[in-house]
Scaffold this active site. Structure first.
Site, PDB file in Angstrom:
ATOM      1  N   PHE A   1      36.975 -16.316 -11.308  1.00 35.42           N
ATOM      2  CA  PHE A   1      35.851 -16.900 -12.041  1.00 35.42           C
ATOM      3  C   PHE A   1      36.267 -18.251 -12.606  1.00 35.42           C
ATOM      4  O   PHE A   1      37.280 -18.365 -13.296  1.00 35.42           O
ATOM      5  CB  PHE A   1      35.434 -15.981 -13.188  1.00 35.42           C
ATOM      6  CG  PHE A   1      34.678 -14.745 -12.750  1.00 35.42           C
ATOM      7  CD1 PHE A   1      34.054 -13.950 -13.687  1.00 35.42           C
ATOM      8  CD2 PHE A   1      34.593 -14.389 -11.416  1.00 35.42           C
ATOM      9  CE1 PHE A   1      33.354 -12.815 -13.299  1.00 35.42           C
ATOM     10  CE2 PHE A   1      33.902 -13.262 -11.015  1.00 35.42           C
ATOM     11  CZ  PHE A   1      33.269 -12.464 -11.963  1.00 35.42           C
ATOM     12  N   GLU A   2      35.465 -19.261 -12.319  1.00 37.35           N
ATOM     13  CA  GLU A   2      35.764 -20.619 -12.756  1.00 37.35           C
ATOM     14  C   GLU A   2      34.550 -21.226 -13.444  1.00 37.35           C
ATOM     15  O   GLU A   2      33.510 -20.575 -13.607  1.00 37.35           O
ATOM     16  CB  GLU A   2      36.210 -21.468 -11.559  1.00 37.35           C
ATOM     17  CG  GLU A   2      37.445 -20.923 -10.852  1.00 37.35           C
ATOM     18  CD  GLU A   2      37.908 -21.795  -9.695  1.00 37.35           C
ATOM     19  OE1 GLU A   2      37.419 -22.935  -9.590  1.00 37.35           O
ATOM     20  OE2 GLU A   2      38.749 -21.339  -8.897  1.00 37.35           O
ATOM     21  N   GLY A   3      34.695 -22.487 -13.831  1.00 38.08           N
ATOM     22  CA  GLY A   3      33.561 -23.205 -14.413  1.00 38.08           C
ATOM     23  C   GLY A   3      33.044 -22.547 -15.681  1.00 38.08           C
ATOM     24  O   GLY A   3      33.767 -22.365 -16.656  1.00 38.08           O
TER      25      GLY A   3
END
Length: 605
Positions: free
Chosen positions: A391-393
């Site tokens: 999971f990014e951003g």
């Protein structure tokens, strides 16, 4: 994770034989046609009718128009730093003459051969508005058995096309396959691995190891360690030898029984593991790599990426790269067969959720339940070993007032923890769970956590910490992305920046030592076990910011596992059980001639 980026030819035996015949009255010279009767076209898929099968291309695809003949041709587009080369390696005979030819269109198109053992050759055209034939010849060296043929354009000059590439000359090898290996014996046997060794075989260039009749890995030398085994299980092993002529018969069987397991949260992994992300849903400048073509060195293969139908739906889909984007993509049946083959070889194949473009926010219990159901379907459909959370951003952030990583209250955090615990419980102890957060979401929590006690901070600071902590007993591997990162404060209260061993050492030391969150000595994130930690690095300069050369990789590992070669940063311990390395990505490493893989193999064997 970023998705971007001359000696005179010796007289041959045939020539000597022909000269001898000419010396005998009544015997005429052999015709040139007879002399070349054994020649063959050795180029595989030279007309590109089977996509890019047999070719390795940096920026190539196949098109149906324009073509020189047949239904397809190569089209490749050079960029400012890439000449769009497509190449393949061909088996040849020593001291033999070959003719390389092909048809090309475009400006500054090259056709050539390297590794000839004599003088490498190339030919080119400055401008070909329509199909133009290029031809060159070469003679192989006295010890040359393989050459690489290629075509490429020129930097930034636009797309070119190539078709009907051929390499004519004496085909194949005159060797015989080697004898079967002898002296196969076992060495160290653990609950999940068996070390093997055997006697060298004359004429062999490589070996293959079989477990219970199934080929599970290859070796260049006379030893190998088979990993991914089950505890308290009997196995039978055999070895074969190979060279250019083929593979030998199998050796005699040697058996080994693994002892009972000891747990530890790392199901079936070797003591030191190499982890890599494989682009399976998209193509970029690194090119598409089939799962079956990933070398045996890779112990954990993360399929990038599963992505949601919308940011908050929780409905994850795994849409494999379409043939229009990845012409050499394998069928679903072949892909699933490759998964099984990797697993038979002791490798773990996971679905990675998220990535740069796959924002996932489980804001509701319904989204959490949909996440569990949709991820389970992907795992079951493809027979995968587990899940990687990338999971990014803005996927994870902390609500105002959520300041205790041990007792989170933010829905996206709480629901993710619940979903992962549900999946772990569903699949049991063999379920592999890994995470690949960015430094901003983990080590940055040493200084800042969420919005802070007085507000005003980025709510994403340290937002992975509650997830990691809640799942630390279920977590197989944490491999933080030590790249695409700004400067991060280490436990020495100094800022450390990407680009050298110092950054990796400081960031990993924080995970293995533990650290107070947001500077609160009464709120300490406990250390992880070293077998749970791998270091994330970009495979090449193209793969992401923060690339380090192999020498810096060695310094990093020396410092963390031996406490030598450390430089200016003083670690808080020595961790010989550090699990290994992770990289973005397998595809970019292949593009860079497997530099990252070779660094890992050279260090850990």
């Amino acid at each position: 994770m970023d998705r971007a980026r001359r000696d005179r030819r010796p007289r041959s035996l045939l020539a000597l034989f022909t000269a001898a015949l000419l010396a005998v009255p009544g015997i005429t010279a052999l015709s040139s046609a007879a002399a070349r009767a054994a020649d063959a076209d050795l180029a595989k898929n030279g007309g590109f009718e089977s996509g890019l099968d047999g070719w390795t291309c940096t920026a190539g695809t196949t098109v149906t128009s324009p073509v020189h003949s047949g239904a397809a041709a190569l089209q490749a587009t050079p960029a400012g730093s890439d000449n769009a080369q497509c190449a393949q390696t061909v088996t040849v005979r020593p001291s033999a003459q070959y003719t390389l030819s092909g048809y090309v269109r475009g400006s500054y198109v090259y056709l050539g051969a390297s590794g000839t053992g004599t003088t490498d050759v190339s030919t080119w055209t400055q401008s070909a508005a329509d199909w133009q034939k290029l031809t060159t010849t070469f003679t192989t060296g006295a010890a040359t058995t393989k050459v690489t043929i290629y075509t490429h354009g020129w930097y930034g000059t636009g797309a070119y096309q190539a078709d009907d590439i051929s390499l004519t000359g004496p085909g194949g090898s005159t060797q015989q396959p080697p004898a079967a290996p002898t002296g196969l014996k076992t060495g160290t046997v653990t609950s999940s691995s068996v070390a093997l060794s055997w006697s060298a075989v004359t004429g062999a260039t490589g070996y293959a190891v079989y477990r219970d009749g199934v080929r599970v890995q290859t070796a260049s030398g006379t030893s190998a360690t088979v990993t991914g085994l089950a505890p308290s299980t009997a196995y039978g092993f055999q070895v074969t030898a190979s060279n250019d002529a083929g593979e030998s018969a199998k050796s005699a069987v040697v058996t080994a029984t693994t002892p009972a397991g000891t747990g530890g949260g790392s199901p079936g992994l070797p003591a030191h593991a190499l982890v890599g992300y494989l682009h399976t849903t998209f193509a970029n400048g690194s090119g598409y790599t089939r799962l079956a073509d990933v070398p045996d060195s890779w112990d954990v293969i993360d399929l990038a990426f599963g992505e949601p139908t919308s940011v908050t739906s929780g409905d994850i889909r795994f849409n494999r790269c379409p043939v229009t984007e990845c012409p050499n993509v394998e069928s679903d049946a072949d892909f699933k067969a490759a998964v099984k083959a990797k697993q038979a070889a002791g490798k773990k194949v996971l679905i990675s959720i998220g990535g740069q473009n796959g924002q996932v926010q489980l804001t509701t219990a319904a989204a959490r339940d949909t996440f569990v159901a949709s991820v389970s379907k992907i795992i079951d459909d493809y027979g995968l070993d587990g899940l990687d959370i990338d999971f990014e951003g803005h996927s994870l952030s902390l609500n105002t007032g959520d300041t205790d990583f041990k007792n989170p209250t933010t829905p996206v955090i709480v629901n993710l923890i619940s979903a992962l615990k549900t999946l772990k419980a569903k699949y049991g102890s063999k379920f592999v769970l890994t995470m690949a957060p960015e430094t901003f979401f983990v080590q940055n929590g040493y200084q800042y956590y969420g919005t802070g006690k007085w507000g005003g901070q980025d709510p994403r600071c340290g937002a992975y910490l509650p997830v990691i902590h809640a799942l630390r007993d279920d977590l197989t591997l944490l491999h933080v992305q030590d790249y695409n990162s700004g400067p991060i404060m280490g436990l020495d209260n100094q800022y450390h920046s990407m680009g050298g061993a110092d950054f990796h050492i400081a960031m990993t030391d924080m995970l293995l030592t533990g650290f107070p969150v947001a500077g609160d000595a009464n709120n300490v994130f406990p250390p992880l076990r070293p077998d749970q930690v791998a270091i994330g690095m970009p495979a090449s300069t193209n793969a992401g910011n923060g690339y380090v050369a192999p020498a810096e990789v060695t310094k990093t590992l020396d410092c963390l596992t031996k406490r030598t070669n450390c430089g200016s940063y003083a670690t808080h311990g020595t961790w010989p059980a550090l699990r290994g390395l992770m990289t973005w990505s397998v595809n970019w490493d292949r593009y860079a001639n497997w530099e990252f893989q070779k660094s890992f193999d050279a260090y850990f064997g």
